[in-house]
Design an enzyme around this catalytic site. Structure first.
Site, PDB file in Angstrom:
ATOM      1  N   SER A 197       0.843  -1.193   0.000  1.00 11.51           N
ATOM      2  CA  SER A 197       0.000   0.000   0.000  1.00 11.51           C
ATOM      3  C   SER A 197       0.874   1.237   0.000  1.00 11.51           C
ATOM      4  O   SER A 197       1.958   1.244   0.597  1.00 11.51           O
ATOM      5  CB  SER A 197      -0.901   0.022   1.240  1.00 11.51           C
ATOM      6  OG  SER A 197      -1.558   1.275   1.374  1.00 11.51           O
TER       7      SER A 197
ATOM      8  N   TYR B 279      -1.691   0.038  10.163  1.00 11.03           N
ATOM      9  CA  TYR B 279      -1.877  -0.517   8.816  1.00 11.03           C
ATOM     10  C   TYR B 279      -0.634  -0.263   7.965  1.00 11.03           C
ATOM     11  O   TYR B 279      -0.098  -1.177   7.323  1.00 11.03           O
ATOM     12  CB  TYR B 279      -3.106   0.125   8.178  1.00 11.03           C
ATOM     13  CG  TYR B 279      -3.373  -0.285   6.749  1.00 11.03           C
ATOM     14  CD1 TYR B 279      -4.026  -1.469   6.453  1.00 11.03           C
ATOM     15  CD2 TYR B 279      -2.984   0.530   5.683  1.00 11.03           C
ATOM     16  CE1 TYR B 279      -4.278  -1.852   5.137  1.00 11.03           C
ATOM     17  CE2 TYR B 279      -3.233   0.169   4.368  1.00 11.03           C
ATOM     18  CZ  TYR B 279      -3.883  -1.023   4.097  1.00 11.03           C
ATOM     19  OH  TYR B 279      -4.126  -1.388   2.805  1.00 11.03           O
TER      20      TYR B 279
END
Length: 252
Positions: free
Chosen positions: A142, A157
């Site tokens: 990501s 995250y």
């Protein structure tokens, strides 16, 4: 026929990746957790294009089930493609969860770790004996792990995805004697079901995200799926140990 395993392919980036890989003539073993109907849709889309696919359930947050999953993979390879090995692995399954640093609980942190980092690590370890020499792996990371995607609320995250980027490099180093390439792809904001269908529930955030993107729109699953398929294919034969941002120039 070459065969790929794509985790988390019942929707979004995983679904697109599975379809794009199949369009290149590769058989696909795809996994799902709860969205069985989405997995069936992926299989149907592949079969409509003349491809072959098998859907298997898998919770990447439960490493204790990986041995049993490997046996299901062995059976699918044997029964569907008359093979004992596969060629490509896409570690895509995951989920997103946002929380301010001070509000992040140990339970949230541990769940993210199990799914986003421990899962790909030990699933790859479990399947590696079945991966053919000269194969390839792509890990879906990501841009939350990169400067471009650094936003408040994603410390846990982003840390897990950053760990996966580093793991990608180590995999590439250790697997290279077998000719196995390993790369990661870091999507930016992409229209998926992430965070419980956040883009459907909060469409008002999309214009702001598009405004921060150099190419002027929100990403679509095929934008990322095509990039992953290309990395696995012959076009990516001289690329390994790289993390490639696929974000349309987010925060450029």
């Amino acid at each position: 026929m070459q065969v790929a395993i794509v985790t988390g392919a019942s929707s979004g980036i995983g679904q697109s990746t599975a379809v794009q890989i199949a369009k290149r003539g590769t058989g696909v073993i795809l996994t799902y957790q709860e969205n069985e109907s989405g997995a069936r849709d992926t299989v149907a889309a592949i079969e409509k294009e003349g491809g072959t696919a098998v859907a298997l359930p898998l919770d990447v947050g439960r490493s204790d089930t990986f041995g049993a999953f490997r046996e299901e993979v062995v059976a699918a390879l044997r029964d569907t493609w008359q093979r004992t090995t596969f060629d490509f692995l896409v570690n895509n399954a995951g989920f997103g969860q946002a929380a301010a640093f001070g509000d992040t609980t140990e339970e949230m942190f541990d769940t993210l770790m199990r799914v986003l980092l421990k899962g790909p690590y030990f699933l790859t370890q479990t399947l590696l004996p079945l991966l053919a020499d000269g194969g390839a792996i792509v890990n879906t990371t990501s841009n939350a792990a990169r400067w471009s995607g650094l936003e408040p609320g994603y410390s846990a995250y982003g840390a897990m995805k950053g760990g996966l980027v580093v793991l990608t490099r180590y995999m590439a180093k250790e697997f290279s004697p077998r000719g196995i390439r390993v790369n990661s792809v870091s999507p930016g904001s992409t229209r998926t079901r992430i965070a419980d269908n956040a883009f459907e529930r909060y469409p008002e955030v999309i214009p702001a995200l598009a405004a921060k993107t150099a190419l002027g729109r929100l990403g679509e699953p095929d934008d990322v799926g095509l990039a992953i398929a290309a990395l696995l294919a012959d076009e990516g034969r001289w690329i390994t140990a790289q993390d490639i941002e696929v974000s349309g120039g987010y925060n450029l």
